[in-house]
Scaffold this motif. Structure first.
Motif, short mmCIF file in Angstrom:
data_model
loop_
_atom_site.label_atom_id
_atom_site.label_comp_id
_atom_site.label_asym_id
_atom_site.label_seq_id
_atom_site.Cartn_x
_atom_site.Cartn_y
_atom_site.Cartn_z
N ALA A 310 24.28 37.75 45.41
CA ALA A 310 23.88 39.16 45.25
C ALA A 310 22.71 39.27 44.27
CB ALA A 310 25.05 40.01 44.79
N MET A 311 22.71 38.47 43.21
CA MET A 311 21.61 38.53 42.23
C MET A 311 20.29 38.19 42.92
SD MET A 311 23.39 36.93 38.80
CE MET A 311 22.13 37.25 37.57
N ILE A 312 20.36 37.25 43.86
CA ILE A 312 19.14 36.84 44.58
C ILE A 312 18.73 37.93 45.58
CG2 ILE A 312 18.25 35.17 46.25
CD1 ILE A 312 20.45 33.23 44.98
N LEU A 313 19.67 38.39 46.39
CA LEU A 313 19.32 39.31 47.46
C LEU A 313 18.90 40.69 46.94
CD1 LEU A 313 22.05 38.51 50.14
CD2 LEU A 313 19.66 37.78 50.13
N TYR A 314 19.53 41.12 45.84
CA TYR A 314 19.22 42.46 45.31
C TYR A 314 18.22 42.39 44.15
CZ TYR A 314 23.34 44.68 47.57
OH TYR A 314 24.26 45.19 48.45
N SER A 315 17.81 41.17 43.75
CA SER A 315 16.98 40.99 42.55
C SER A 315 17.63 41.61 41.31
CB SER A 315 15.59 41.60 42.72
OG SER A 315 14.94 41.03 43.82
N ILE A 316 18.91 41.33 41.12
CA ILE A 316 19.61 41.81 39.93
C ILE A 316 19.49 40.74 38.84
CG2 ILE A 316 21.92 42.35 39.00
CD1 ILE A 316 22.54 43.67 41.72
N PRO A 317 18.85 41.09 37.69
CA PRO A 317 18.46 40.04 36.74
C PRO A 317 19.56 39.59 35.77
CG PRO A 317 17.63 42.17 36.01
CD PRO A 317 18.33 42.41 37.32
N ASP A 318 20.62 40.38 35.59
CA ASP A 318 21.62 40.02 34.57
C ASP A 318 23.01 40.23 35.18
OD1 ASP A 318 23.51 40.24 32.38
OD2 ASP A 318 21.80 40.44 31.04
N ILE A 319 23.86 39.24 35.04
CA ILE A 319 25.17 39.28 35.71
C ILE A 319 26.07 40.40 35.15
CG2 ILE A 319 26.32 37.57 34.21
CD1 ILE A 319 27.51 36.39 36.87
N ARG A 320 25.79 40.84 33.90
CA ARG A 320 26.60 41.93 33.34
C ARG A 320 26.41 43.24 34.10
NH1 ARG A 320 24.70 42.59 27.41
NH2 ARG A 320 22.72 42.23 28.47
N LEU A 321 25.24 43.37 34.76
CA LEU A 321 24.96 44.63 35.45
C LEU A 321 26.02 44.96 36.50
CD1 LEU A 321 21.10 44.34 35.70
CD2 LEU A 321 22.33 46.26 34.69
N PHE A 322 26.62 43.94 37.12
CA PHE A 322 27.65 44.21 38.13
C PHE A 322 28.80 45.04 37.56
CE2 PHE A 322 25.68 40.31 39.89
CZ PHE A 322 25.33 40.81 41.14
N TRP A 323 28.99 44.94 36.22
CA TRP A 323 30.10 45.64 35.58
C TRP A 323 29.67 46.97 34.98
CZ3 TRP A 323 34.82 43.55 36.30
CH2 TRP A 323 34.84 42.23 36.80
N SER A 324 28.40 47.29 35.13
CA SER A 324 27.87 48.49 34.50
C SER A 324 28.47 49.75 35.13
CB SER A 324 26.34 48.51 34.65
OG SER A 324 25.84 49.74 34.20
N THR A 325 28.72 50.74 34.26
CA THR A 325 29.18 52.02 34.77
C THR A 325 28.07 53.06 34.64
OG1 THR A 325 30.14 52.41 32.60
CG2 THR A 325 31.64 51.64 34.30
N ASP A 326 26.88 52.58 34.26
CA ASP A 326 25.72 53.45 34.10
C ASP A 326 25.30 54.00 35.47
OD1 ASP A 326 23.03 54.39 33.75
OD2 ASP A 326 22.89 53.19 31.92
#
Ligand code: DAH
Length: 438
Positions: A310-326
């Motif tokens: 998912a980090m590759i396909l979505y270009s998500i740079p930090d693994i903590r973001l998956f847990w973000s509630t922002d």
């Protein structure tokens, strides 16, 4: 090779002496998913981890991990799909049933989370192989949260998500005819697709068939595994490949070793200029199928890490973001759609160092250090690095220095707040591990 990111197990070679993280203040039981479990001297599950067990990100509508799961499930549409098995398993199920040796480093309390000596959080989805095969499932996919004690940085998180896939056939002429037909169908489809595959032999002296397998059967099954996964890679990464003369997708197969498969392979994909490890796989050990009461079957399995992909396909740079509630993170995603993550402002980092002497004769494992930091700072910690370590020649005590990078993903962290967290980290280190701050 970055094993932890892919979800591949336990590269660390040594089991160190553990200092009980919860030694004195240990509660007598832990409440997990509504049930109570007694603790014992090896309990090392921390409140920070416990709080995340119920979240099950892979089942949240529009969450990238859920969308990715859906994409893989639709690729394997005729497989049984499972995604609600409890993360609590016995060490027997997580390791022994899968032929892990007694001295495997993954069993160490420094590497895995234990509720008590008989119960742990699964470290991989393979822990459910025997159970699912025993139910009589011949082709299945299982998605779940898995847990490993690890270092702290942008691509490691102690909880991540894996998908296990498996397919087994009757180990006789009829079953092998089914495999051969499926292989012909997949081969035909891949021959027309924009994909270039670097292969290794299905069987080799360094990657042998199992003693109880007819090598011809093992080779057919290994080929089926490869064809099936090459086709999955095309679904996941082939979006632009070959379109309008675009470069074809490159996939390479590498010999590997896992206690529960032989032959074993890893798959890498060339994506945006880099080779990326995607999954581990192999021909399932017969002992696993015997234990599952399906001794007359032969088949393959694979396991992949969802965050990594998912980090590759979505270009998500930090693994903590998956847990973000922002909201700025959550509201970006639409169900069943892979889109490019739009970064919002990165708030400043706050670096804090801590240097200390460890207690006489004791070694403090980096994972014990990291769990203290996570427990105090939660997701405000971005990175932890050991920047110095030496042993005093006279006293034989070890001095360690760690640099902690605090940064919030959602707001500006004040220096006072970081100092406050750091002070709590320091006192926990003193209390739990008897370290002497320098
Ligand atoms: N369970 C392994 C891990 O977490 C990955 C894996 C390797 C799964 C080979 C499999 C397999 O099913 O056949 O690292």
């Amino acid at each position: 090779m970055n094993r932890a990111r892919l979800g591949l197990p336990f590269a660390r070679p040594c089991i160190r002496r553990r200092i009980s993280a919860l030694a004195n203040g240990r509660p007598s039981y832990l409440e997990i998913l509504g049930d109570r479990y007694p603790t014992d001297s090896i309990t090392n599950l921390t409140p920070a981890i416990l709080a995340k067990v119920p979240l099950r990100l892979h089942t949240r509508p529009s969450h990238p991990l859920n969308t990715l799961r859906g994409l893989i499930e639709s690729h394997y549409s005729d497989f049984t799909h499972l995604s609600s098995l409890s993360p609590l398993v016995s060490p027997y199920k997580n390791f022994d049933e899968l032929s892990f040796p007694q001295d495997h480093p993954g069993r160490a309390v420094t590497d895995s989370y234990y509720v008590n000596k008989d119960l742990m959080l699964r470290t991989h989805t393979s822990a459910h192989e025997v159970e699912v095969f025993r139910r009589g499932e011949d082709k299945w996919l299982l998605t779940a949260d898995v847990y490993r004690r690890d270092e702290i940085d942008g691509s490691h998180y102690p909880i991540f998500h894996q998908m296990e896939g498996a397919r087994i056939f009757a180990a006789d002429a009829t079953g092998m005819r089914e495999v051969a037909e499926d292989n012909a169908r997949l081969r035909h489809r891949l021959a027309q697709a924009p994909i270039v595959i670097e292969d290794v032999p299905h069987l080799a002296p360094t990657n042998p068939p199992q003693a109880t397998h007819d090598p011809a059967y093992a080779a057919l099954v290994a080929e089926n595994l490869k064809l099936s996964l090459n086709s999955l890679m095309l679904t996941l990464f082939g979006g632009q490949a070959g379109v309008g003369g675009g470069a074809p997708l490159r996939v390479r197969w590498i010999e590997a070793y896992f206690p529960f498969t032989s032959p074993s392979f890893e798959v890498e994909v060339f994506f945006r200029g880099k080779w990326l490890e995607i999954l581990g796989s192999g021909v399932v050990r017969q002992a696993t199928l015997d234990t599952a009461n399906v001794p007359n079957k032969i088949g393959w399995a694979f396991g992949l890490g969802l965050e990594r992909i998912a980090m590759i396909l979505y270009s998500i740079p930090d693994i903590r973001l998956f847990w973000s509630t922002d909201e700025r993170f959550i509201s970006q995603f639409t169900d069943k759609e892979i889109t490019t993550f739009q970064p919002y402002s990165k708030y400043p980092s706050c670096f804090k160092d801590v240097s200390f002497w460890t207690a006489q004769g004791l070694d403090l494992h980096e994972n014990d250090f990291c769990d203290v930091v996570r427990d105090v700072a939660g997701d405000l910690v971005e990175d932890v690095k050991k920047i110095d370590s030496f042993v005093h020649p006279k006293t034989n005590r070890t001095s360690l220095c760690y640099r902690i990078n605090y940064r919030s993903m959602d707001r500006s962290l004040s220096n006072e707040e970081a100092n406050d967290i750091q002070a709590q980290v320091v006192s926990r280190l003193e209390e739990q591990f008897g370290v002497e701050i320098r």
